[in-house]
Design a protein around this motif. Structure first.
Motif, PDB file in Angstrom:
ATOM      1  N   ASN A 253       1.643   1.859  -3.581  1.00 13.85           N
ATOM      2  CA  ASN A 253       0.453   2.426  -4.212  1.00 13.85           C
ATOM      3  C   ASN A 253       0.359   3.922  -3.932  1.00 13.85           C
ATOM      4  N   THR A 254       0.595   4.292  -2.693  1.00 16.60           N
ATOM      5  CA  THR A 254       0.543   5.701  -2.305  1.00 16.60           C
ATOM      6  C   THR A 254       1.668   6.493  -2.969  1.00 16.60           C
TER       7      THR A 254
ATOM      8  N   VAL B  47       3.284   5.874  -5.812  1.00 17.00           N
ATOM      9  CA  VAL B  47       3.024   6.056  -7.239  1.00 17.00           C
ATOM     10  C   VAL B  47       1.997   7.164  -7.436  1.00 17.00           C
ATOM     11  N   TYR B  48       0.976   7.166  -6.600  1.00 14.80           N
ATOM     12  CA  TYR B  48      -0.042   8.221  -6.690  1.00 14.80           C
ATOM     13  C   TYR B  48       0.578   9.599  -6.477  1.00 14.80           C
ATOM     14  N   VAL B  49       1.414   9.717  -5.442  1.00 13.58           N
ATOM     15  CA  VAL B  49       2.032  11.012  -5.133  1.00 13.58           C
ATOM     16  C   VAL B  49       2.902  11.478  -6.291  1.00 13.58           C
ATOM     17  N   ARG B  50       3.759  10.598  -6.813  1.00 15.19           N
ATOM     18  CA  ARG B  50       4.629  11.002  -7.913  1.00 15.19           C
ATOM     19  C   ARG B  50       3.828  11.447  -9.130  1.00 15.19           C
ATOM     20  N   ASN B  51       2.726  10.789  -9.390  1.00 14.78           N
ATOM     21  CA  ASN B  51       1.916  11.131 -10.553  1.00 14.78           C
ATOM     22  C   ASN B  51       1.237  12.489 -10.423  1.00 14.78           C
ATOM     23  N   GLN B  52       1.200  13.028  -9.212  1.00 19.13           N
ATOM     24  CA  GLN B  52       0.607  14.354  -9.020  1.00 19.13           C
ATOM     25  C   GLN B  52       1.559  15.474  -9.425  1.00 19.13           C
ATOM     26  N   TYR B  53       2.839  15.144  -9.613  1.00 20.02           N
ATOM     27  CA  TYR B  53       3.824  16.155  -9.959  1.00 20.02           C
ATOM     28  C   TYR B  53       3.888  16.319 -11.476  1.00 20.02           C
TER      29      TYR B  53
ATOM     30  N   GLU C 197       0.826  -1.203   0.000  1.00 17.84           N
ATOM     31  CA  GLU C 197       0.000   0.000   0.000  1.00 17.84           C
ATOM     32  C   GLU C 197       0.863   1.257   0.000  1.00 17.84           C
TER      33      GLU C 197
ATOM     34  N   HIS D 181       5.861  14.119 -15.317  1.00 19.87           N
ATOM     35  CA  HIS D 181       5.353  13.783 -16.645  1.00 19.87           C
ATOM     36  C   HIS D 181       6.062  14.593 -17.729  1.00 19.87           C
TER      37      HIS D 181
END
Length: 255
Positions: free
Chosen positions: A74-75, A77-83, A71, A87
């Motif tokens: 999972n958290t 990956v979510y945090v990195r994708n917010q930056y 978990e 991307h």
């Protein structure tokens, strides 16, 4: 006014929870007794927190020995994708590593430290799995110095006050005045260099990613000291790095 007892207990409980998580990370897993002894806590307190973490999938109980669970991944990956910078930079960093045949990394500053959030290892200069998600001191890292050089003196001093200038190697800058002089050189050159300041045998060059006048990240090229000589940095790598960062900044503006 009397302090709120429930609030105080809640804060203490949260601190205990974080201490247990950090201890599980440091030990690669542990049992209740080991954690209680390590943290000087009652076994009942440790067990209560572990049960809660397990219920929420943050730890796994393997025969009484607890380890961190997926978990957290999972958290993360979510945090990195917010930056947005992740991307915007990912594909360009892939290209930079291929062009230079050296490791290329994206470091993002947060709370006075820097974190490797993406990278491409080359020539085994870095272990990818052990580097992504690692915090670094800004003063001892080329990317960190590239970021600090584009902050105000007051902001740099706040970072120093918060984290100090701890030595990572015998080459690390640990004197405030020396650091400020180095940051001035960085601004004049347009890039920061790291000659074995955070890891022995490693050289690196970095330049910041600027958005709205602020450094939001830095891109670094790193490799073995015998390959990343000052001459090669100046004659070859700086131009490749600057082109990559220019492309990243344009993508941040135009998408």
């Amino acid at each position: 006014m009397e302090p709120n007892g429930d609030s105080g207990r809640s804060v203490k409980s949260n601190e205990t929870l974080f201490a247990i998580i950090e201890s599980l990370k440091e030990t690669d897993g542990a049992g209740v007794t080991e954690l209680a002894d390590r943290l000087d806590l009652a076994k009942s307190t440790v067990h209560k927190h572990l049960v809660s973490l397990e219920r929420n999938r943050y730890v796994v109980n393997e025969g009484g020995r607890y380890r961190l669970g997926l978990e957290f991944f999972n958290t993360g990956v979510y945090v990195r994708n917010q930056y947005e910078i992740y991307h915007a930079a990912k594909n360009r960093i892939d290209r930079l590593a291929e062009e230079t045949d050296e490791a290329a990394w994206l470091i993002v500053p947060e709370n006075g430290l820097g974190m490797f959030i993406y990278g491409v290892p080359r020539n085994e200069s870095f272990s990818f799995d052990s580097t992504i998600g690692t915090w670094v001191y800004l003063h001892a890292n080329s990317a960190g110095k590239a970021i600090l050089a584009h902050l105000s003196d007051e902001e740099v001093q706040q970072v120093i006050d918060r984290h100090g200038l701890p030595a990572q190697t015998e080459q690390t800058i640990t004197d405030r005045e020396e650091l400020f002089a180095d940051l001035e050189d960085v601004r004049e050159r347009g890039y920061a260099m790291n000659f074995q300041e955070d890891l022995r045998g490693l050289h690196a060059i970095a330049t910041p990613v600027i958005r709205d006048g602020r450094p939001i990240a830095a891109v670094t090229i790193a490799g073995a000291a015998n390959r990343l000589t000052e001459e090669r940095i100046e004659d070859e790598l700086y131009e490749s790095l600057l082109e990559a960062v220019d492309d990243i900044e344009l993508r941040l503006v135009y998408g």
